[in-house]
Structure formats: C-alpha cells, structure tokens
Design a protein around this motif. Structure first.
Motif, PDB file in Angstrom:
ATOM      1  N   ALA A  18      -7.591   4.146   9.762  1.00 57.93           N
ATOM      2  CA  ALA A  18      -7.868   2.770  10.171  1.00 57.93           C
ATOM      3  C   ALA A  18      -8.105   1.892   8.944  1.00 57.93           C
ATOM      4  N   LEU A  19      -7.451   0.751   8.913  1.00 53.76           N
ATOM      5  CA  LEU A  19      -7.614  -0.208   7.824  1.00 53.76           C
ATOM      6  C   LEU A  19      -8.798  -1.124   8.136  1.00 53.76           C
ATOM      7  N   PRO A  20      -9.246  -1.954   7.162  1.00 51.69           N
ATOM      8  CA  PRO A  20     -10.542  -2.642   7.311  1.00 51.69           C
ATOM      9  C   PRO A  20     -10.781  -3.355   8.635  1.00 51.69           C
ATOM     10  N   VAL A  21      -9.812  -4.089   9.158  1.00 50.50           N
ATOM     11  CA  VAL A  21     -10.080  -4.842  10.383  1.00 50.50           C
ATOM     12  C   VAL A  21     -10.293  -3.907  11.570  1.00 50.50           C
ATOM     13  N   ARG A  22      -9.475  -2.858  11.659  1.00 53.01           N
ATOM     14  CA  ARG A  22      -9.643  -1.912  12.774  1.00 53.01           C
ATOM     15  C   ARG A  22     -10.898  -1.071  12.588  1.00 53.01           C
ATOM     16  N   ILE A  52      -0.496  -7.056  12.412  1.00 50.85           N
ATOM     17  CA  ILE A  52      -0.259  -8.458  12.076  1.00 50.85           C
ATOM     18  C   ILE A  52      -0.973  -8.832  10.777  1.00 50.85           C
ATOM     19  N   VAL A  53      -2.248  -8.434  10.673  1.00 50.57           N
ATOM     20  CA  VAL A  53      -3.050  -8.822   9.512  1.00 50.57           C
ATOM     21  C   VAL A  53      -2.519  -8.193   8.231  1.00 50.57           C
ATOM     22  N   TYR A  54      -2.058  -6.934   8.316  1.00 52.66           N
ATOM     23  CA  TYR A  54      -1.642  -6.210   7.111  1.00 52.66           C
ATOM     24  C   TYR A  54      -0.136  -5.974   7.078  1.00 52.66           C
ATOM     25  N   GLN A  55       0.620  -6.912   7.603  1.00 55.49           N
ATOM     26  CA  GLN A  55       2.067  -6.767   7.624  1.00 55.49           C
ATOM     27  C   GLN A  55       2.639  -6.627   6.215  1.00 55.49           C
ATOM     28  N   HIS A  56       2.088  -7.365   5.248  1.00 55.37           N
ATOM     29  CA  HIS A  56       2.602  -7.304   3.874  1.00 55.37           C
ATOM     30  C   HIS A  56       2.421  -5.912   3.286  1.00 55.37           C
ATOM     31  N   GLU A  57       1.258  -5.315   3.494  1.00 51.56           N
ATOM     32  CA  GLU A  57       1.004  -3.987   2.937  1.00 51.56           C
ATOM     33  C   GLU A  57       1.779  -2.894   3.673  1.00 51.56           C
ATOM     34  N   LEU A  58       1.947  -3.042   4.961  1.00 48.68           N
ATOM     35  CA  LEU A  58       2.555  -1.983   5.770  1.00 48.68           C
ATOM     36  C   LEU A  58       4.076  -1.972   5.717  1.00 48.68           C
ATOM     37  N   GLY A  76       6.500   6.890   4.502  1.00 49.23           N
ATOM     38  CA  GLY A  76       6.955   6.068   5.612  1.00 49.23           C
ATOM     39  C   GLY A  76       8.040   6.778   6.395  1.00 49.23           C
ATOM     40  N   THR A  77       8.053   6.606   7.696  1.00 49.51           N
ATOM     41  CA  THR A  77       9.027   7.302   8.549  1.00 49.51           C
ATOM     42  C   THR A  77      10.146   6.383   9.013  1.00 49.51           C
ATOM     43  N   GLU A  78       9.956   5.091   8.897  1.00 51.43           N
ATOM     44  CA  GLU A  78      10.956   4.137   9.359  1.00 51.43           C
ATOM     45  C   GLU A  78      11.416   3.277   8.204  1.00 51.43           C
ATOM     46  N   ALA A  79      12.619   2.744   8.321  1.00 51.87           N
ATOM     47  CA  ALA A  79      13.140   1.851   7.291  1.00 51.87           C
ATOM     48  C   ALA A  79      12.234   0.632   7.172  1.00 51.87           C
ATOM     49  N   GLY A  80      11.869   0.298   5.938  1.00 48.99           N
ATOM     50  CA  GLY A  80      11.016  -0.855   5.725  1.00 48.99           C
ATOM     51  C   GLY A  80       9.540  -0.555   5.825  1.00 48.99           C
ATOM     52  N   GLN A  81       9.172   0.704   5.994  1.00 51.60           N
ATOM     53  CA  GLN A  81       7.760   1.090   6.070  1.00 51.60           C
ATOM     54  C   GLN A  81       7.314   1.627   4.718  1.00 51.60           C
ATOM     55  N   VAL A 125       2.873   1.604  -1.257  1.00 52.79           N
ATOM     56  CA  VAL A 125       3.933   1.579  -2.262  1.00 52.79           C
ATOM     57  C   VAL A 125       5.288   1.360  -1.595  1.00 52.79           C
ATOM     58  N   ASP A 126       6.067   0.433  -2.165  1.00 49.58           N
ATOM     59  CA  ASP A 126       7.440   0.214  -1.704  1.00 49.58           C
ATOM     60  C   ASP A 126       8.250   1.466  -2.029  1.00 49.58           C
ATOM     61  N   PRO A 127       8.786   2.168  -1.026  1.00 50.39           N
ATOM     62  CA  PRO A 127       9.490   3.426  -1.304  1.00 50.39           C
ATOM     63  C   PRO A 127      10.826   3.243  -2.016  1.00 50.39           C
ATOM     64  N   TYR A 128      11.318   2.007  -2.085  1.00 53.50           N
ATOM     65  CA  TYR A 128      12.607   1.759  -2.712  1.00 53.50           C
ATOM     66  C   TYR A 128      12.481   1.293  -4.164  1.00 53.50           C
ATOM     67  N   THR A 129      11.323   0.718  -4.507  1.00 60.13           N
ATOM     68  CA  THR A 129      11.142   0.186  -5.865  1.00 60.13           C
ATOM     69  C   THR A 129       9.910   0.737  -6.566  1.00 60.13           C
ATOM     70  N   ALA A 130       9.036   1.435  -5.842  1.00 55.57           N
ATOM     71  CA  ALA A 130       7.752   1.929  -6.356  1.00 55.57           C
ATOM     72  C   ALA A 130       6.802   0.794  -6.711  1.00 55.57           C
ATOM     73  N   GLN A 131       7.071  -0.398  -6.203  1.00 57.29           N
ATOM     74  CA  GLN A 131       6.158  -1.523  -6.404  1.00 57.29           C
ATOM     75  C   GLN A 131       4.956  -1.378  -5.468  1.00 57.29           C
ATOM     76  N   VAL A 132       3.762  -1.608  -5.979  1.00 57.85           N
ATOM     77  CA  VAL A 132       2.549  -1.541  -5.165  1.00 57.85           C
ATOM     78  C   VAL A 132       2.420  -2.823  -4.360  1.00 57.85           C
ATOM     79  N   ARG A 133       2.381  -2.684  -3.042  1.00 60.15           N
ATOM     80  CA  ARG A 133       2.311  -3.849  -2.150  1.00 60.15           C
ATOM     81  C   ARG A 133       0.873  -4.283  -1.884  1.00 60.15           C
ATOM     82  N   GLY A 134      -0.085  -3.406  -2.163  1.00 62.64           N
ATOM     83  CA  GLY A 134      -1.484  -3.762  -1.952  1.00 62.64           C
ATOM     84  C   GLY A 134      -2.349  -2.519  -1.849  1.00 62.64           C
TER      85      GLY A 134
END
Length: 453
Positions: free
Chosen positions: A145-149, A61-67, A100-105, A126-135
């Motif tokens: 594990a990411l910072p909160v976990r 939930i916290v890192y939905q944008h990055e994930l 990423g293994t799933e669409a949108g990951q 990294v966005d696998p479709y555009t190579a844009q860095v999401r965070g």
C-alpha cells in the motif's frame, strides 16, 4: 441490523404469538442496548471501511506518474533497473523487486531504509524501458500500500491512534455479528401479512412502521456481508485475533512457509545490498527459474534473508483464481531448491487467505470493492434508521425489563454459558456485555426505588 427498536403501530406487524421464539424478548433487549451503545463504533468502522474500499482506485489516480511509464520497445535487464533504484537511495538496502506485468507499468524496487516505521519500506519506481526513476514512495506491508491507501487503512484499523486505537475496531467486529444475528431473528419472527415484506420495505405505512420496515429489509439483504466482515475482521484484532491464531496453530491450520534450508551454504558476503554481492547470475535468471516452475506475474523477487540463503520468487496475485505459489532459487546454482504451492495449503489456511483478500477488496478486484462499499453503505443506513426509530418512540422504545424470565431458567442458563464462552474468546464482546447487564441492573434498581417512594 443495528440499533433496532422493535415498535409498531399496526396489528399486522406485531411480534409473533407466545408460540414463537421464547428468547425473542431477551434478544430484543440485547439488540436494543447493543445497537444503541455499540452503533457509534460500527458507524466509524463502516464509514472508514467504505473509504478503504475506494482507496485502490484513489491510489491509482494519485500515483499515476509513479505507477506508469511511456511504453518502449525493449525492457532493460532487472539488474540495471535495480541498480538505478539503489543509486537513487544509496542509504537503502534492496530487499525485493516487483517487475511490472503490463506494458507501461513501472518496476517497483523495495528498499529497507533507516528511520522508517515498522513494516514500511521505500519503493522506488523505475521505468523498465529507460531505467529512469519515476519517483519514490513509502510502501506499507505485504500488500504494498502506498501512502494514501496506507493512511486510509490505518484510519480504518486504529484511527491513527496506534495500538490503543485497535480497541475500537475490535469492539465493532466483536459485536457486529451479535447485532446482525439478533436483528435477523427479531425480523424473521415478526408476524406479517405479506411474506414479501420480509425483504421489501413498505412505502405507504405510517412513518414509524415505515422506518422499521426499511431497517429490517435492508438488514436482511446485508446480513451475510455483515457476518463475513465481522468474522474476517476479527482475524486482525488484538485480543480475539491472538486467540484465533492460537486456535489455528493448535489445530494445524497455520499458513505453511517454504523451506529455505535446502542445501544452501553461507559462502557469500552478507554485508552488501547490491545483487552482485550475493550471486553471480542475473535477476532475470532468477525470474526465469520461477517461470520454469509455472510462476507468472505479478511476481515479487525477495533477496536472501541471510548470507548464502536463496532468493524467493513469489506470486502475489490475490485476485480469483489466486496465484500465490512460491519457489526458492539457490544463489549458487540458480536452480529451484524448494517449492510451495497454494494448492498444498490446508483448507483453513486457504479460507483465511481468501477471507482476508475479500475483506481487503482484492479477491474479485473492482467487483469486490463495489460489494464492500454496498455492505458498508447498508450498515450506515441501518444505524441511521435504528437511531431514527429510537428517536421516534422514545422513551416507549426501550424494551421491558425481565425478558430473561420469559425465556425460562433452562434456556437462560444455557445462553449464559454460551455467552461466557464466547466472551472469553472475544474479550471486547464479553466486557461490554457485562457492562450492559450492570447498566440494566442499575436502571432497574433505580426504577424500583422511584416507584417505592
């Protein structure tokens, strides 16, 4: 079954006759002291453990944008995605990538960056479709594990106190199985009119007996989970964990490592951190080499540890059925040079892997996490009920001294030898046990001195 004070107000619930377990009085006294004094450590471990079991969902939930990223039509080559991550952190050295293994990951690129804590890398999403860095976020350990976990994990592990804080968690794990088994023995050897009261609590009984009934019944339901958490938790501990590791090594139960020496030559530059500095073929070809050997996502592609060494393509799926196979891919030929299958692990190594995954809540996914929360909640309930019984019956709740005499010299001597052996292997069980005995001796001496006046 923690901090149980075995007191009742009705004959139907009195302890079994003398034909019962001879060690019952001794176990009852040990259960009382351990429950009363160790329970605070168990309460902290249970509370933080419950929070950790929920941390996987919190992380999503916290890192939905990055994930996640908007789903596109075509995935870009991995090399292009890694290049975008390197450009975002030019001071970092790429060490691994997790496509990423799933669409949108998003694709997670892991970089070693100066100044980070041990076992910590910087993850670029990294966005696998555009190579844009999401965070970019710090990534801890092999679990990623990411910072909160990671923060919750360290809270459970050592209360953010570093190595000294690990004593609390090892103390809790060392005594949890003792308290649980002792409570189970006490509950099973009680005389009762209805067998169903073994697992179902009484509702209309007096307050004191009702509390005891709930404590015992909840303990029966939770005991297997408590024993499992104790055993697997000790594998991470400082002192007992080292002893367990030595034992596994001596018996050949260690986790095998893939052989990366097969025919590799140090013919490439070791200074660059870009993919092109170590090979002339694409990362997608490395992934395809792994796929040719049956490896499937989620995968991690790890960069060569030294010049000329191979890439490692590793399955990192800890959910059942686990997928943890790995292959080494030559940087000169792009072919698989070595393989390591999880099926070839020694049984003890498999059990260790499964146990750790289950303790962390990943083996069966969400169901595993819910089960951990239920066991943690049960332990918290047992501790609260145990202290309530002590409060309801103080000071009469304290078991009588001299229980060891009722067990007999032979049984007591054998129990002492077993306790010494276990105490050496589990120092944070042995040291408090000696402290309990000394405390009991001092209280007994004081009581006799008062009566002699």
């Amino acid at each position: 079954m923690t901090s149980s004070i075995d007191v009742s107000t009705a004959p139907a619930e009195q302890p079994a006759s003398r034909r019962g377990v001879a060690l019952r009085p001794l176990v009852r006294r040990l259960h009382f002291y351990a429950g009363l004094l160790v329970a605070p450590f168990l309460l902290v471990a249970a509370t933080t453990g419950l929070l950790y079991a929920a941390s996987f969902q919190i992380e999503k939930i916290v890192y939905q944008h990055e994930l996640t990223a908007p789903v596109g039509q075509t995935r870009l080559p991995l090399d292009q995605q890694v290049a975008a991550a390197s450009a975002a952190l030019p001071d970092g050295k790429v060490s691994a990538v997790r496509p990423g293994t799933e669409a949108g990951q998003t694709t997670r690129v892991l970089l070693d960056v100066p100044g980070l804590a041990p076992s910590t890398r910087m993850a670029v999403f990294v966005d696998p479709y555009t190579a844009q860095v999401r965070g970019t976020l710090e990534s801890y350990g092999s679990s990623g594990a990411l910072p909160v976990r990671a923060w919750i994990s360290n809270l459970h592990r050592h209360l953010h106190l570093g190595e000294p804080g690990r004593i609390y968690s090892e103390l809790a794990a060392s005594w949890l199985w003792v308290v649980a088994l002792g409570g189970l023995l006490l509950w099973l050897t009680r005389r009762r009119r209805q067998r169903r009261r073994l697992i179902l609590p009484e509702r209309g009984a007096p307050a004191a007996r009702r509390t005891l009934s709930w404590h015992g019944s909840v303990g029966v339901w939770a005991v297997l989970g408590l024993l499992f958490l104790s055993a697997t938790g000790l594998t991470w501990s400082k002192y007992a964990g080292a002893n367990i590791g030595d034992l596994r090594s001596a018996w050949g139960w260690g986790t095998p490592a893939i052989d990366t020496s097969g025919g590799e030559h140090a013919a490439h530059s070791s200074g660059g951190h870009q993919h092109g500095a170590t090979s002339t073929f694409s990362l997608d070809r490395v992934a395809q080499a792994g796929a040719s050997k049956g490896l499937s996502g989620p995968l991690e592609i790890t960069w060569p540890a030294e010049a000329g060494g191979p890439y490692l393509v590793k399955e990192i799926d800890n959910q059942w059925p686990v997928r943890l196979d790995q292959v080494a891919v030559s940087t000169t030929t792009g072919q698989v040079s070595a393989e390591l299958r999880f099926d070839d692990y020694p049984l003890a190594a498999k059990l260790t892997s499964w146990g750790i995954s289950a303790h962390m809540g990943t083996l069966f996914g969400l169901a595993n996490q819910i089960a951990l929360m239920a066991v943690a909640a049960g332990l918290i309930t047992l501790i609260v009920l145990g202290y309530r019984m002590w409060w309801q019956h103080r000071p009469a709740s304290t078991p009588a001294r001299g229980a060891w005499r009722q067990a007999g010299w032979a049984a007591t001597g054998l129990l002492a030898l077993v306790a010494v052996g276990i105490g050496v292997f589990l120092p944070l069980m042995g040291i408090p046990l000696v402290a309990f005995l000394l405390l009991d001796a001092v209280l007994g001496w004081r009581s006799r001195s008062v009566k002699a006046r």
